[in-house]
Write a protein that holds these residues in place. Structure first.
Motif, mmCIF file in Angstrom:
data_model
loop_
_atom_site.group_PDB
_atom_site.id
_atom_site.type_symbol
_atom_site.label_atom_id
_atom_site.label_comp_id
_atom_site.label_asym_id
_atom_site.label_seq_id
_atom_site.Cartn_x
_atom_site.Cartn_y
_atom_site.Cartn_z
ATOM 1 N N CYS A 16 23.926 19.221 64.944
ATOM 2 C CA CYS A 16 25.158 19.829 64.601
ATOM 3 C C CYS A 16 24.991 21.169 64.953
ATOM 4 N N GLU A 17 26.080 21.851 65.182
ATOM 5 C CA GLU A 17 26.138 23.143 65.430
ATOM 6 C C GLU A 17 27.092 23.855 64.422
ATOM 7 N N LEU A 18 26.758 25.270 64.297
ATOM 8 C CA LEU A 18 27.416 26.221 63.418
ATOM 9 C C LEU A 18 28.071 27.192 64.503
ATOM 10 N N LEU A 56 30.589 39.205 68.788
ATOM 11 C CA LEU A 56 29.808 38.197 69.502
ATOM 12 C C LEU A 56 30.364 36.757 69.048
ATOM 13 N N LYS A 57 30.583 35.935 70.003
ATOM 14 C CA LYS A 57 30.647 34.384 69.860
ATOM 15 C C LYS A 57 29.552 33.616 70.269
ATOM 16 N N PHE A 58 29.037 32.988 69.258
ATOM 17 C CA PHE A 58 27.798 31.973 69.611
ATOM 18 C C PHE A 58 27.962 30.830 68.796
ATOM 19 N N THR A 125 37.394 28.943 84.401
ATOM 20 C CA THR A 125 36.974 30.136 83.595
ATOM 21 C C THR A 125 36.567 29.624 82.164
ATOM 22 N N ASP A 126 36.038 30.046 81.425
ATOM 23 C CA ASP A 126 35.645 29.828 79.918
ATOM 24 C C ASP A 126 35.540 28.151 79.854
ATOM 25 N N SER A 127 34.566 27.827 80.676
ATOM 26 C CA SER A 127 34.174 26.234 80.792
ATOM 27 C C SER A 127 32.654 26.236 80.100
ATOM 28 N N GLY A 128 32.178 27.482 79.628
ATOM 29 C CA GLY A 128 30.746 27.724 79.151
ATOM 30 C C GLY A 128 29.595 27.894 80.211
ATOM 31 N N LYS A 129 29.911 28.094 81.542
ATOM 32 C CA LYS A 129 28.794 28.109 82.452
ATOM 33 C C LYS A 129 27.770 29.412 82.347
ATOM 34 N N SER A 130 28.170 30.507 81.690
ATOM 35 C CA SER A 130 27.111 31.565 81.243
ATOM 36 C C SER A 130 26.208 30.798 80.235
ATOM 37 N N THR A 131 26.753 30.238 79.454
ATOM 38 C CA THR A 131 26.060 29.725 77.991
ATOM 39 C C THR A 131 25.182 28.376 78.515
ATOM 40 N N LEU A 132 25.561 27.660 79.362
ATOM 41 C CA LEU A 132 24.736 26.638 80.005
ATOM 42 C C LEU A 132 23.590 26.982 80.743
ATOM 43 N N SER A 291 37.945 30.861 74.664
ATOM 44 C CA SER A 291 38.775 31.248 75.861
ATOM 45 C C SER A 291 38.947 32.860 75.549
ATOM 46 N N ARG A 292 38.587 33.571 76.722
ATOM 47 C CA ARG A 292 39.011 34.863 76.479
ATOM 48 C C ARG A 292 39.850 35.364 77.632
ATOM 49 N N PRO A 293 41.112 35.812 76.845
ATOM 50 C CA PRO A 293 42.149 36.249 77.751
ATOM 51 C C PRO A 293 41.741 37.465 78.565
HETATM 52 P P1 ATP Z 1 33.554 33.054 82.500
HETATM 53 O O1 ATP Z 1 35.080 32.410 82.846
HETATM 54 O O2 ATP Z 1 33.572 34.332 82.347
HETATM 55 O O3 ATP Z 1 32.872 32.459 83.935
HETATM 56 P P2 ATP Z 1 32.055 31.070 81.173
HETATM 57 O O4 ATP Z 1 32.583 29.623 81.687
HETATM 58 O O5 ATP Z 1 30.740 31.476 81.668
HETATM 59 O O6 ATP Z 1 32.903 32.033 81.329
HETATM 60 P P3 ATP Z 1 30.816 31.320 78.587
HETATM 61 O O7 ATP Z 1 30.802 32.705 78.881
HETATM 62 O O8 ATP Z 1 29.794 30.659 78.519
HETATM 63 O O9 ATP Z 1 31.906 30.771 79.551
HETATM 64 O O10 ATP Z 1 31.490 30.997 77.366
HETATM 65 C C1 ATP Z 1 32.643 31.763 76.891
HETATM 66 C C2 ATP Z 1 32.549 32.320 75.333
HETATM 67 O O11 ATP Z 1 32.215 30.983 74.526
HETATM 68 C C3 ATP Z 1 31.276 33.216 75.351
HETATM 69 O O12 ATP Z 1 31.526 34.319 74.327
HETATM 70 C C4 ATP Z 1 30.064 32.358 74.577
HETATM 71 O O13 ATP Z 1 29.347 33.023 73.729
HETATM 72 C C5 ATP Z 1 31.059 31.228 73.526
HETATM 73 N N1 ATP Z 1 30.640 29.954 73.477
HETATM 74 C C6 ATP Z 1 29.985 29.059 74.181
HETATM 75 N N2 ATP Z 1 29.657 27.977 73.892
HETATM 76 C C7 ATP Z 1 29.699 28.227 72.491
HETATM 77 C C8 ATP Z 1 29.703 27.417 71.348
HETATM 78 N N3 ATP Z 1 29.076 26.123 71.459
HETATM 79 N N4 ATP Z 1 30.133 27.694 69.990
HETATM 80 C C9 ATP Z 1 30.668 29.164 69.998
HETATM 81 N N5 ATP Z 1 30.672 29.823 70.875
HETATM 82 C C10 ATP Z 1 30.510 29.575 72.166
#
Ligand code: ATP
Length: 428
Positions: A16-18, A56-58, A125-132, A291-293
């Protein structure tokens, strides 16, 4: 200030994740009371209070269960999710790991078999690329590899300032708050926050970075075997799609991870089927990605520039310096006429050459711009040279012909060749 709320405990079941969004106005403290947990691939140490800055979002994910204690303001937002794509992500990591081991075991004089995986992460955009990307790098670093992180996302930039393509080896799991250490990354300056400002130049800075890394890899079996993880921008339509293909080719990527878009995945599979060594893998987007506007993105670019000069916790002391106009040479790339009108057929308009280096006269227009300090010795070398760092123009005195700028440290700049784009910042 947000109201103070008492610390509280959150129990997380396995897998699970918080998900947390730290409030606008108050930071968050948290600690791991028991079990094991990680933030985007980096394990949290037990019992130690960790501080997270506003906004911060995480997510804190646990494989086997954990209890977290949180102490934050009333504007903190958090919830627990039991559905995540983490198993599929860690399976990708396991496959990459096997490829790294295979590359390491092979004779290092065989350029192909000694090359570890070159992973490129793509998606809207905002699909979680940087996070992955971050997770894959941190998991690899935890196992002792030093993979290279390549960031082509000029809109956000997690290695250096926005407007640049950059690469750096990741030697340790990435700190969840500090991010990627800013020690000596390899940086090429593009100067704008969208590739459409100068598509040809964007392609060139991507190519230069790829070629330099290729050279570095040829003399370093360890980083070659560890491979790279390439983060891209979220522009995937039209020219954006073309730029993705360009990056896949420039870096010779052999694993394409597509986040959250069937159409992009099938288009890439189709176009790359002539390259049997390239795997295109579709992965689910995490429901936690926030998502970040555009306004938010613009603001975070400003924070990123501020962080470069002042540090994340205001812990750096940038230096204000004054130089004579004559001491600096400022250039921009693109926009200069390609050929004199007289050399063109009658009626033809001279086209702007997007990659021509043009001298810029110092004027008030430079105020509040962020300029790159190039390693180039002369203007011809500017496009193919990486940059040493950045300065921020705080005053232009035309009468006295003096320019005041903020630099990360005191003393002479590493070079007098400066590059200007449209990267601006209003210090607040
Ligand atoms: P971009 O459009 O800028 O390329 P991206 O696809 O790289 O965006 P991320 O930067 O990975 O997207 O994620 C967007 C935001 O969501 C970030 O602030 C990230 O920390 C947050 N985030 C990603 N995964 C999670 C999660 N599982 N729970 C909470 N926040 C998350």
């Amino acid at each position: 200030m947000a109201a103070i709320t008492p610390p509280r405990q959150v129990k997380l079941d396995r897998e699970c994740e918080l998900r947390i969004e730290v409030g606008e106005n108050s930071p968050l403290r948290l600690r791991l009371l028991n079990g094991n947990a990680e933030i985007f691939g980096t394990e949290i140490p037990p019992e130690i209070w960790l501080n997270f800055p506003p906004r911060l979002k995480f997510a804190i994910f646990t494989w086997h269960g954990a209890t977290i204690e949180m102490d934050g303001g009333s504007d903190l937002s958090d919830y627990v999710a039991d559905e995540t794509p983490m198993i599929s992500y860690v399976n990708v990591h396991a496959i990459l790991e096997a490829r790294r081991n295979r590359a390491k075991a092979s004779a290092s004089n065989n350029a192909e078999s000694s090359q570890g995986p070159r992973v490129i992460v793509v998606g809207p955009t905002d699909s979680g690329k940087s996070t992955l990307s971050r997770m894959l790098l941190s998991w690899a670093a935890k196992q002792g590899w030093k993979p290279t992180f390549v960031d082509l996302d000029i809109g956000q930039g997690s290695i250096t300032l926005p407007g640049c393509t950059a690469a750096t080896p990741i030697e340790m799991p990435i700190d969840p708050v500090e991010g990627i250490p800013l020690e000596m990354p390899l940086v090429y300056f593009y100067g704008h926050t969208t590739p459409s400002a100068n598509v040809d130049l964007y392609k060139l800075v991507v190519k230069e970075l790829a070629q330099t890394l290729e050279k570095q890899f040829s003399g370093n079996a360890e980083s070659r075997a560890a491979g790279m993880v390439i983060n891209t921008m979220g522009w995937i339509e039209g020219v954006g799609y073309e730029l993705l293909l360009h990056a896949i080719h420039a870096f010779n990527a052999d694993v394409v991870l597509v986040l959250g878009q069937e159409k992009l995945c099938s288009m890439l599979k189709d176009v790359l089927k002539s390259k049997p060594k390239v795997d295109v893998v579709k992965l689910q987007k995490s429901g936690g990605v926030v998502s970040r506007p555009p306004k938010y993105r613009q603001k975070s670019r400003g924070y990123r520039i501020r962080e470069y000069f002042y540090g994340l916790a205001n812990d750096l002391s940038p230096h204000s310096n004054i130089a004579n106009f004559n001491d600096l040479s400022v250039y921009r790339i693109g926009g200069g006429p390609q050929a004199p009108r007289s050399a063109l057929p009658i009626g033809a308009e001279p086209a702007a050459d997007p990659t021509r280096v043009v001298t810029v006269n110092i004027s008030q227009d430079l105020l509040h711009l962020v300029l790159a300090v190039s390693y180039a010795k002369d203007p011809e070398e500017i496009i193919s040279s990486n940059v040493a760092g950045f300065i921020y123009i705080t005053d232009v005195d035309i009468q006295r012909r003096k320019i005041t700028y903020l630099a990360p440290s005191a003393g002479e700049l590493p070079s007098r060749v400066l590059i200007l784009g449209t990267l601006a910042w209003l210090e607040t």
